[in-house]
Design a protein around this motif. Structure first.
Motif, PDB file in Angstrom:
ATOM      1  N   ARG A   1      51.012  54.198  44.755  1.00  0.00           N
ATOM      2  CA  ARG A   1      51.342  53.927  43.350  1.00  0.00           C
ATOM      3  C   ARG A   1      50.276  52.809  42.868  1.00  0.00           C
ATOM      4  NH1 ARG A   1      54.264  51.386  39.555  1.00  0.00           N
ATOM      5  NH2 ARG A   1      55.739  52.679  38.288  1.00  0.00           N
TER       6      ARG A   1
ATOM      7  N   VAL B   1      48.066  52.777  39.522  1.00  0.00           N
ATOM      8  CA  VAL B   1      48.277  51.299  38.712  1.00  0.00           C
ATOM      9  C   VAL B   1      46.856  50.773  38.502  1.00  0.00           C
ATOM     10  CG1 VAL B   1      48.950  49.150  38.508  1.00  0.00           C
ATOM     11  CG2 VAL B   1      50.572  50.997  38.887  1.00  0.00           C
TER      12      VAL B   1
ATOM     13  N   ILE C   1      44.751  52.953  36.141  1.00  0.00           N
ATOM     14  CA  ILE C   1      45.357  52.905  34.637  1.00  0.00           C
ATOM     15  C   ILE C   1      44.803  51.554  33.916  1.00  0.00           C
ATOM     16  CG2 ILE C   1      47.281  52.623  33.296  1.00  0.00           C
ATOM     17  CD1 ILE C   1      49.075  54.351  34.962  1.00  0.00           C
TER      18      ILE C   1
ATOM     19  N   LYS D   1      42.472  51.116  30.874  1.00  0.00           N
ATOM     20  CA  LYS D   1      42.911  50.208  29.665  1.00  0.00           C
ATOM     21  C   LYS D   1      41.789  49.112  29.434  1.00  0.00           C
ATOM     22  CE  LYS D   1      47.908  50.091  30.621  1.00  0.00           C
ATOM     23  NZ  LYS D   1      48.907  49.251  30.977  1.00  0.00           N
TER      24      LYS D   1
ATOM     25  N   HIS E   1      47.549  44.660  28.920  1.00  0.00           N
ATOM     26  CA  HIS E   1      48.038  45.718  30.044  1.00  0.00           C
ATOM     27  C   HIS E   1      49.435  45.769  30.026  1.00  0.00           C
ATOM     28  CE1 HIS E   1      44.078  45.947  32.151  1.00  0.00           C
ATOM     29  NE2 HIS E   1      43.915  45.105  31.595  1.00  0.00           N
ATOM     30  N   TYR E   2      50.566  44.974  29.693  1.00  0.00           N
ATOM     31  CA  TYR E   2      51.968  45.394  29.764  1.00  0.00           C
ATOM     32  C   TYR E   2      52.245  46.493  28.669  1.00  0.00           C
ATOM     33  CZ  TYR E   2      56.607  43.881  29.142  1.00  0.00           C
ATOM     34  OH  TYR E   2      57.932  43.936  29.146  1.00  0.00           O
ATOM     35  N   ASP E   3      53.042  46.999  28.812  1.00  0.00           N
ATOM     36  CA  ASP E   3      53.442  48.261  28.144  1.00  0.00           C
ATOM     37  C   ASP E   3      54.828  48.590  28.355  1.00  0.00           C
ATOM     38  OD1 ASP E   3      53.975  50.741  26.710  1.00  0.00           O
ATOM     39  OD2 ASP E   3      52.157  51.658  27.342  1.00  0.00           O
TER      40      ASP E   3
ATOM     41  N   ARG F   1      56.476  51.959  27.970  1.00  0.00           N
ATOM     42  CA  ARG F   1      56.108  52.942  28.989  1.00  0.00           C
ATOM     43  C   ARG F   1      57.170  52.697  30.170  1.00  0.00           C
ATOM     44  NH1 ARG F   1      55.537  57.020  32.250  1.00  0.00           N
ATOM     45  NH2 ARG F   1      54.251  56.452  34.052  1.00  0.00           N
ATOM     46  N   GLU F   2      57.478  51.362  30.443  1.00  0.00           N
ATOM     47  CA  GLU F   2      58.299  50.720  31.385  1.00  0.00           C
ATOM     48  C   GLU F   2      59.739  51.414  31.281  1.00  0.00           C
ATOM     49  OE1 GLU F   2      57.959  46.699  32.542  1.00  0.00           O
ATOM     50  OE2 GLU F   2      55.840  46.954  32.697  1.00  0.00           O
TER      51      GLU F   2
ATOM     52  N   GLN G   1      60.344  54.954  31.868  1.00  0.00           N
ATOM     53  CA  GLN G   1      60.538  55.220  33.412  1.00  0.00           C
ATOM     54  C   GLN G   1      61.740  54.874  33.828  1.00  0.00           C
ATOM     55  OE1 GLN G   1      56.741  54.481  35.720  1.00  0.00           O
ATOM     56  NE2 GLN G   1      56.304  53.135  34.142  1.00  0.00           N
TER      57      GLN G   1
ATOM     58  N   PHE H   1      57.391  47.133  38.685  1.00  0.00           N
ATOM     59  CA  PHE H   1      56.476  47.269  37.211  1.00  0.00           C
ATOM     60  C   PHE H   1      55.710  45.662  37.374  1.00  0.00           C
ATOM     61  CE2 PHE H   1      59.791  50.011  35.074  1.00  0.00           C
ATOM     62  CZ  PHE H   1      59.234  51.261  35.641  1.00  0.00           C
TER      63      PHE H   1
ATOM     64  N   SER I   1      53.006  45.696  39.691  1.00  0.00           N
ATOM     65  CA  SER I   1      52.045  46.554  39.258  1.00  0.00           C
ATOM     66  C   SER I   1      51.147  45.789  38.291  1.00  0.00           C
ATOM     67  CB  SER I   1      52.615  47.853  39.046  1.00  0.00           C
ATOM     68  OG  SER I   1      53.246  48.372  39.832  1.00  0.00           O
ATOM     69  N   LEU I   2      51.843  45.182  37.411  1.00  0.00           N
ATOM     70  CA  LEU I   2      51.253  44.626  36.185  1.00  0.00           C
ATOM     71  C   LEU I   2      50.106  43.454  36.719  1.00  0.00           C
ATOM     72  CD1 LEU I   2      51.223  44.758  33.117  1.00  0.00           C
ATOM     73  CD2 LEU I   2      52.814  43.107  32.971  1.00  0.00           C
TER      74      LEU I   2
ATOM     75  N   GLU J   1      47.210  45.172  38.117  1.00  0.00           N
ATOM     76  CA  GLU J   1      46.247  45.429  36.992  1.00  0.00           C
ATOM     77  C   GLU J   1      45.449  43.982  36.416  1.00  0.00           C
ATOM     78  OE1 GLU J   1      47.366  47.685  33.542  1.00  0.00           O
ATOM     79  OE2 GLU J   1      49.087  48.513  34.716  1.00  0.00           O
TER      80      GLU J   1
HETATM   81  C1  LIG Z   1      50.456  51.152  35.200  1.00  0.00           C
HETATM   82  C2  LIG Z   1      50.671  50.507  33.727  1.00  0.00           C
HETATM   83  O1  LIG Z   1      50.971  49.474  33.220  1.00  0.00           O
HETATM   84  C3  LIG Z   1      51.766  48.443  33.356  1.00  0.00           C
HETATM   85  C4  LIG Z   1      52.587  48.767  34.535  1.00  0.00           C
HETATM   86  C5  LIG Z   1      53.683  50.030  34.586  1.00  0.00           C
HETATM   87  C6  LIG Z   1      54.272  50.642  35.705  1.00  0.00           C
HETATM   88  O2  LIG Z   1      53.976  49.796  36.763  1.00  0.00           O
HETATM   89  O3  LIG Z   1      54.793  51.779  35.953  1.00  0.00           O
HETATM   90  C7  LIG Z   1      54.069  50.562  33.398  1.00  0.00           C
HETATM   91  C8  LIG Z   1      53.723  49.840  32.070  1.00  0.00           C
HETATM   92  C9  LIG Z   1      52.712  48.683  31.964  1.00  0.00           C
HETATM   93  O4  LIG Z   1      53.476  47.553  31.646  1.00  0.00           O
HETATM   94  C10 LIG Z   1      51.107  51.731  32.656  1.00  0.00           C
HETATM   95  O5  LIG Z   1      50.732  51.358  31.637  1.00  0.00           O
HETATM   96  O6  LIG Z   1      51.171  52.953  33.038  1.00  0.00           O
END
Ligand SMILES: C=C(O[C@@H]1C=C(C(=O)O)C=C[C@H]1O)C(=O)O
Length: 363
Positions: A28, A32, A35, A39, A47-49, A52-53, A56, A81, A84-85, A88
């Motif tokens: 994962r 990430v 992605i 971006k 990067h924060y979305d 999208r979070e 999920q 998340f 992951s952020l 990124e």
């Molecule tokens: C990976 C991403 O970036 C960030 C991390 C996400 C994740 O871990 O799923 C989702 C949204 C973003 O805040 C994405 O935009 O998909």
């Protein structure tokens, strides 16, 4: 006899599941990172979305077979998340142009033969706070030339706390400063405060200065990034080191790699000094970036009696130079009378620092 499995056996299964989770987490993380990279390439600053979070989380909640309640699943995935952020963003930081991760070796500026950074001996930038008259500039430049100072400073546009304070001589000051510096074989550095003045200041100055109060002026940073002149970037009054380095990144991102960072003290609760010199910022900036870093001792403490020890300390932590204000008659100066050194004061400063100024580590 029951066919109940032993704890050891169950734990062995947990160990196996952990390994699978770890493999999945790493997988994962790699996606990430891809992605994040996409971006950055698309120029998305954020990067924060959250949408999208949220999407999920909704899907996971609907799919959740138990035994964990939805709230627990949500908490765990929010943590994923967040991590992951962070991944990124840290990958993104590694790609900063100011970073040593992108350029390992020190950037050494060569401005008409005056070299700054790397293993070069530390440089001195000196001169009055404001350019006030030809006589004042001439006397200062001649005195400093005799002391080996290669870069003459002087403000033509002054960022004064009060709009009624002396605002500087403007273009007349630029003309005066540059011609006096040239006569004395010096480079001329002066502050630019407004995007509309970058062109004219770059015409006269050898180095453009961005003052502490403009460190967050992103339009100005971009504009000097497009100018073909080296830029001295002061750290903002309350800027974190990260904000300071991002400000430098604005300049580099426009194609101008010739940036000198300048620590000038930050605002703290301390009252005995005007600002608090942050030497860890100097050491960190040297470590994290490849850019030359200098220290403005005049503004660092706002008092003359600390100039020598602070300059020594700055050089000891690796500063590539010192910025100091010198005026023929500080008591009658139109700005900063409390902090500028007179010539006798500079003599003392020079004598106290000269042994350290020559210490250049051979490459
Ligand atoms: C990976 C991403 O970036 C960030 C991390 C996400 C994740 O871990 O799923 C989702 C949204 C973003 O805040 C994405 O935009 O998909």
């Amino acid at each position: 006899m029951t066919s109940q499995r032993s704890i050891d056996d169950l734990r062995a299964e947990i160990d196996q599941i952990n390994r699978e989770l770890l493999t999945l987490m790493s997988k994962r993380g790699e996606v990430v990172a891809l992605i994040g990279h996409a971006k950055t390439q698309e120029g998305r600053p954020n990067h924060y979305d959250p949408a999208r979070e949220e999407q999920q989380l909704r899907e996971l909640e609907a799919l959740n077979p138990g035994p964990f309640p939805a709230s627990t699943i949500k908490t765990i995935f929010k943590e994923i998340f967040k991590a992951s952020l962070a991944l990124e963003e840290s990958n993104d930081k590694k790609q900063l142009l100011v970073s040593r991760k992108v350029k390992r070796e020190d950037t050494v500026l060569d401005i008409d033969g005056v070299r700054i950074g790397g293993n070069e001996p530390p440089i001195i930038i000196a001169g009055p706070c404001s350019i006030e008259s030809e006589e004042q500039m001439e006397q200062t430049a001649a005195f400093l030339q005799g002391k080996g100072v290669k870069i003459l400073r002087g403000g033509a546009y002054k960022p004064r706390t009060s709009p009624y304070g002396f605002q500087g001589m403007g273009v007349d000051g630029l003309i005066l400063g540059s011609s006096v510096a040239r006569e004395h074989g010096q480079l001329f550095i002066t502050e630019v405060m407004d995007t509309r003045d970058v062109e004219v200041v770059a015409e006269y100055a050898d180095i453009l200065q961005i003052g502490a109060r403009n460190m967050h002026n992103f339009a100005l940073l971009r504009e000097v990034g497009r100018a073909r002149r080296p830029v001295l970037l002061k750290r903002g009054l309350s800027a974190t080191i990260e904000e300071w380095l991002y400000a430098a990144e604005y300049i580099l991102s426009e194609g101008n790699n010739e940036v000198i960072l300048c620590e000038r003290g930050i605002r703290t609760y301390e009252k005995w000094t005007r600002n608090t010199l942050d030497l860890s910022a100097v050491a960190l900036a040297k470590q994290e970036t490849h850019l030359p870093v200098i220290v403005d001792v005049t503004h660092a403490a706002g008092r003359r009696d600390l100039l020598i020890p602070l300059a020594k300390a700055a050089l000891a932590v690796g500063a590539d130079g010192i910025h100091i204000e010198v005026h023929p008659s500080p008591a009658t100066a139109l700005s900063d009378n409390e902090q500028q050194l007179d010539f006798a004061g500079y003599e003392q400063f020079h004598a106290a620092l000269s042994s350290m100024m020559r210490v250049a580590t051979p490459a």
